[in-house]
Design an enzyme around this catalytic site. Structure first.
Site, PDB file in Angstrom:
ATOM      1  N   LYS A 117     -12.257  -5.416 -12.953  1.00  0.00           N
ATOM      2  CA  LYS A 117     -11.344  -5.270 -11.824  1.00  0.00           C
ATOM      3  C   LYS A 117     -10.502  -6.499 -11.595  1.00  0.00           C
ATOM      4  O   LYS A 117      -9.313  -6.381 -11.279  1.00  0.00           O
ATOM      5  CB  LYS A 117     -12.145  -4.998 -10.559  1.00  0.00           C
ATOM      6  CG  LYS A 117     -12.786  -3.644 -10.561  1.00  0.00           C
ATOM      7  CD  LYS A 117     -13.014  -3.266  -9.138  1.00  0.00           C
ATOM      8  CE  LYS A 117     -13.406  -1.832  -9.039  1.00  0.00           C
ATOM      9  NZ  LYS A 117     -13.806  -1.515  -7.676  1.00  0.00           N
ATOM     10  N   GLU A 201     -11.228  -8.822  -0.998  1.00  0.00           N
ATOM     11  CA  GLU A 201      -9.956  -8.150  -0.693  1.00  0.00           C
ATOM     12  C   GLU A 201      -9.874  -7.932   0.802  1.00  0.00           C
ATOM     13  O   GLU A 201     -10.893  -7.820   1.484  1.00  0.00           O
ATOM     14  CB  GLU A 201      -9.906  -6.741  -1.344  1.00  0.00           C
ATOM     15  CG  GLU A 201      -9.598  -6.742  -2.804  1.00  0.00           C
ATOM     16  CD  GLU A 201      -9.534  -5.341  -3.396  1.00  0.00           C
ATOM     17  OE1 GLU A 201      -9.526  -4.348  -2.621  1.00  0.00           O
ATOM     18  OE2 GLU A 201      -9.511  -5.237  -4.615  1.00  0.00           O
ATOM     19  N   ARG A 293      -9.560   8.435 -18.307  1.00  0.00           N
ATOM     20  CA  ARG A 293     -10.111   9.696 -18.823  1.00  0.00           C
ATOM     21  C   ARG A 293      -9.397  10.876 -18.188  1.00  0.00           C
ATOM     22  O   ARG A 293      -8.626  10.704 -17.245  1.00  0.00           O
ATOM     23  CB  ARG A 293     -11.594   9.777 -18.429  1.00  0.00           C
ATOM     24  CG  ARG A 293     -11.753   9.740 -16.920  1.00  0.00           C
ATOM     25  CD  ARG A 293     -13.133  10.096 -16.422  1.00  0.00           C
ATOM     26  NE  ARG A 293     -13.132  10.236 -14.979  1.00  0.00           N
ATOM     27  CZ  ARG A 293     -13.212   9.258 -14.092  1.00  0.00           C
ATOM     28  NH1 ARG A 293     -13.310   8.008 -14.503  1.00  0.00           N
ATOM     29  NH2 ARG A 293     -13.186   9.502 -12.796  1.00  0.00           N
TER      30      ARG A 293
HETATM   31  C1  MV4 Z   1     -11.226  -0.350  -0.775  1.00  0.00           C
HETATM   32  C2  MV4 Z   1     -11.287   0.297   0.486  1.00  0.00           C
HETATM   33  C3  MV4 Z   1     -10.679  -0.320   1.555  1.00  0.00           C
HETATM   34  N1  MV4 Z   1     -10.069  -1.515   1.393  1.00  0.00           N
HETATM   35  N2  MV4 Z   1     -10.594  -1.523  -0.885  1.00  0.00           N
HETATM   36  C4  MV4 Z   1     -14.234   2.533  -3.082  1.00  0.00           C
HETATM   37  C5  MV4 Z   1     -14.581   2.598  -4.513  1.00  0.00           C
HETATM   38  C6  MV4 Z   1     -13.544   1.857  -5.245  1.00  0.00           C
HETATM   39  N3  MV4 Z   1     -12.861   2.759  -6.136  1.00  0.00           N
HETATM   40  C7  MV4 Z   1     -12.639   1.268  -4.223  1.00  0.00           C
HETATM   41  N4  MV4 Z   1     -13.070   1.731  -2.945  1.00  0.00           N
HETATM   42  C8  MV4 Z   1     -12.484   1.317  -1.792  1.00  0.00           C
HETATM   43  N5  MV4 Z   1     -11.790   0.161  -1.863  1.00  0.00           N
HETATM   44  C9  MV4 Z   1     -10.041  -2.090   0.188  1.00  0.00           C
HETATM   45  N6  MV4 Z   1      -9.471  -3.283   0.054  1.00  0.00           N
HETATM   46  C10 MV4 Z   1     -11.972   1.507   0.560  1.00  0.00           C
HETATM   47  C11 MV4 Z   1     -12.576   2.012  -0.573  1.00  0.00           C
HETATM   48  C12 MV4 Z   1     -13.278   3.259  -0.404  1.00  0.00           C
HETATM   49  C13 MV4 Z   1     -12.829   4.408  -1.043  1.00  0.00           C
HETATM   50  C14 MV4 Z   1     -11.727   4.418  -1.885  1.00  0.00           C
HETATM   51  C15 MV4 Z   1     -11.309   5.572  -2.509  1.00  0.00           C
HETATM   52  C16 MV4 Z   1     -12.002   6.748  -2.282  1.00  0.00           C
HETATM   53  C17 MV4 Z   1     -13.081   6.771  -1.467  1.00  0.00           C
HETATM   54  C18 MV4 Z   1     -13.518   5.608  -0.829  1.00  0.00           C
HETATM   55  C19 MV4 Z   1     -14.613   5.644   0.011  1.00  0.00           C
HETATM   56  C20 MV4 Z   1     -15.045   4.517   0.631  1.00  0.00           C
HETATM   57  C21 MV4 Z   1     -14.377   3.312   0.409  1.00  0.00           C
END
Ligand code: MV4
Length: 507
Positions: A117, A201, A293
């Protein structure tokens, strides 16, 4: 020109999806299967099948060397990995290529470039792709964490550099919580990924999860197939996806699409991939990560763009040129997908096992049923609980919601608990119907969704049908079982159970 024969290194609905595409393109398909899947649908639907090991994934679907040997033995020229299993393993993509076969997906180097990442964030920043404000290197200690968090402002989110799927993530609301959160995020990251690197972040509050499907060939064309809205998720498991997104204006779509294409090109990407974004309430979007994917939810994009993504995965992997230009990609109508899983929503989504004893798949206008199971299928605990995907298309979102509700009413699965009634309640939910969803929506709304009563019309119909059946059973007891099968499909299983009990019809 495509391939003569392709091995499908997966199981369930996605293996069948790829086998169908192969057949449509005149490509012979080779299935692989474990002990548990000896009689699975994907094995029968393929032209050939090879047994690759015992039931646990680690002894079958994750055995890259065994799968590559099976492909060589069968005379396949390429391997489609589906999703999950080996689909995003750099070493597998490389091993397939080194064996003289084609990996139907991105080059191993692109998987590598997007895997870390922090490295991906640096690559994106260098290519004008907006990422969430934060660092691009691992935090050394709590003191450094405090300094950076103060600079970005609370709340902040600690993330594992090697992470994905939410593991090693900690929200921190104030400085006094930071040191403990950093320690536990580092421990969790070390356990999950063997790497304790954690970075910081700014935490985006209540964003939507919107992703862009991209598709590229080996001749330099990279297209955006526009967005999918994937905010309805629970514990990082998506439950419902749709395309387009109510929150995406034409201007956001254009900007997000161009950003995704830039991100994919920066990584040297080819084939189908997905850029994940967070979209906040002001229409600001941030690149999160790229999934290298084919995704579970690809059908909603297929239905609104008219482009068969799996066909084009096969064709560009064989070196064909994409015949579309960006201006040819015009979204039409609305598509929604519900993941039908063998989980019991009324019991904390506990996985349910058993044999599918009765199955009636929805059909009719605008309905697509991508299933991995049939009557007689054994649903165990070895693999993912997703049994099937129900996808609908209609001209507008309101019509698509109504059509999904109708299709769910037609669906009957007996023998295992499923998420069907949960999806019915979501389609009836006022907030969902208004499109007022974000990534925390389901968690907030879960109790009311699960506890909700079906609409009065459904209950009233159920009561009438139950009374009619009771009457017929009294007149003609021997025909009772034949009469019951059809009307029960029109009503929810939970209503049926309740009214059936009242009427003494159960059993
Ligand atoms: C975040 C976020 C809020 N702020 N980053 C969750 C897994 C990973 N793919 C990134 N994720 C998140 N990153 C910042 N700076 C909230 C999430 C997140 C989330 C993102 C996409 C789909 C579902 C989620 C569920 C909880 C938190």
């Amino acid at each position: 020109m495509t391939f003569g024969k392709v091995l499908v290194a997966n199981r369930g609905e996605i293996a069948i999806r790829v086998i169908r595409a192969c057949r449509e393109l005149g490509i012979a398909s080779v299935a692989v299967h474990s002990d548990a899947d000896a009689h699975a649908v994907h094995v029968r639907e393929a032209d050939e099948a090879v047994h690759i090991g015992a039931s646990p994934s680690a002894e079958s679907y994750l055995k890259g060397d065994v799968i590559i040997a099976a492909a060589k033995q069968a005379g396949a020229e390429a391997i489609h990995p589906g999703y999950g299993f080996l689909s995003e393993r750099e070493w597998f993509a490389r091993a397939v290529r080194d064996a003289g076969l084609v990996f139907i997906g991105p080059p191993a180097e692109a998987i590598a470039a997007l895997g870390s990442k922090t490295a991906a964030r640096m690559l994106m920043i260098a290519n004008d792709v907006p990422v969430v404000p934060g660092t691009t290197t691992a935090l050394r200690d709590a003191r450094e964490a405090k300094e950076t968090a103060k600079a970005f402002g609370y709340p902040v989110l600690l993330k594992a550099a090697a992470g994905g799927g939410g593991k090693g993530m900690r929200v921190v609301h104030r400085e006094s919580e930071l040191a403990d959160a950093l320690g536990s995020a580092q421990r969790e990251a070390k356990n999950a990924f063997g790497d304790d690197a954690v970075y910081v972040e700014k935490f985006i509050v209540r964003p939507r999860h919107v992703e862009i499907q991209v598709l590229g060939d080996t001749h330099g064309t990279m297209l955006s197939l526009n967005e999918r809205e994937c905010s309805v998720q629970r514990r990082h498991q998506k439950m419902i996806e749709e395309a387009p997104s109510v929150a995406v204006t034409p201007a956001i779509r254009k900007a997000m699409g161009e950003t995704a294409v830039r991100a994919a090109k920066a990584a040297g990407y080819v084939n189908a991939g997905t850029c994940e974004f967070l979209l906040d309430g002001d229409g600001t979007f941030y690149f999160l990560e790229m999934n290298t994917r084919l995704q579970v939810e690809h059908p909603v994009t297929e239905l609104v763009t008219g482009i068969d993504i799996v066909h084009w995965q096969l064709r560009v992997a064989a070196g064909e040129r994409l015949p579309f230009r960006q201006q040819d990609i015009v979204p039409r109508g609305w598509a929604i997908e519900c993941r039908i899983t063998s989980e019991d929503p009324s019991n904390g989504f506990l996985p349910s096992t058993g044999r599918v004893s009765h199955l009636h798949a929805p059909s009719g206008p605008g309905v697509r049923w991508d299933s991995g199971v049939e009557v007689g299928s054994e649903v165990g605990l070895f693999y993912d609980p997703m049994l099937a995907k129900l996808i609908v298309w209609a001209a507008t979102r309101d019509e698509a919601v109504a059509r999904m509700h109708r299709a769910l009413l037609e669906l009957t699965i007996e023998g295992v608990e499923t998420s069907r009634d949960f999806h019915l309640r979501v389609m009836e939910d006022a907030e969902f119907r208004a499109g007022q969803i974000d990534i925390q929506w389901l968690e907030r709304r879960l109790d009311s969704v699960i506890g909700a009563r079906p609409p009065a019309t459904v209950e009233r119909n159920a009561a009438i049908i139950a009374a009619l059946i009771a009457e017929r059973d009294r007149c003609s007891p021997r025909r009772a079982s034949g009469v019951r099968a059809d009307p029960t499909r029109l009503i929810d299983a939970d209503v049926w159970t309740r009214i059936g009990r009242q009427e003494g019809l159960r059993g």
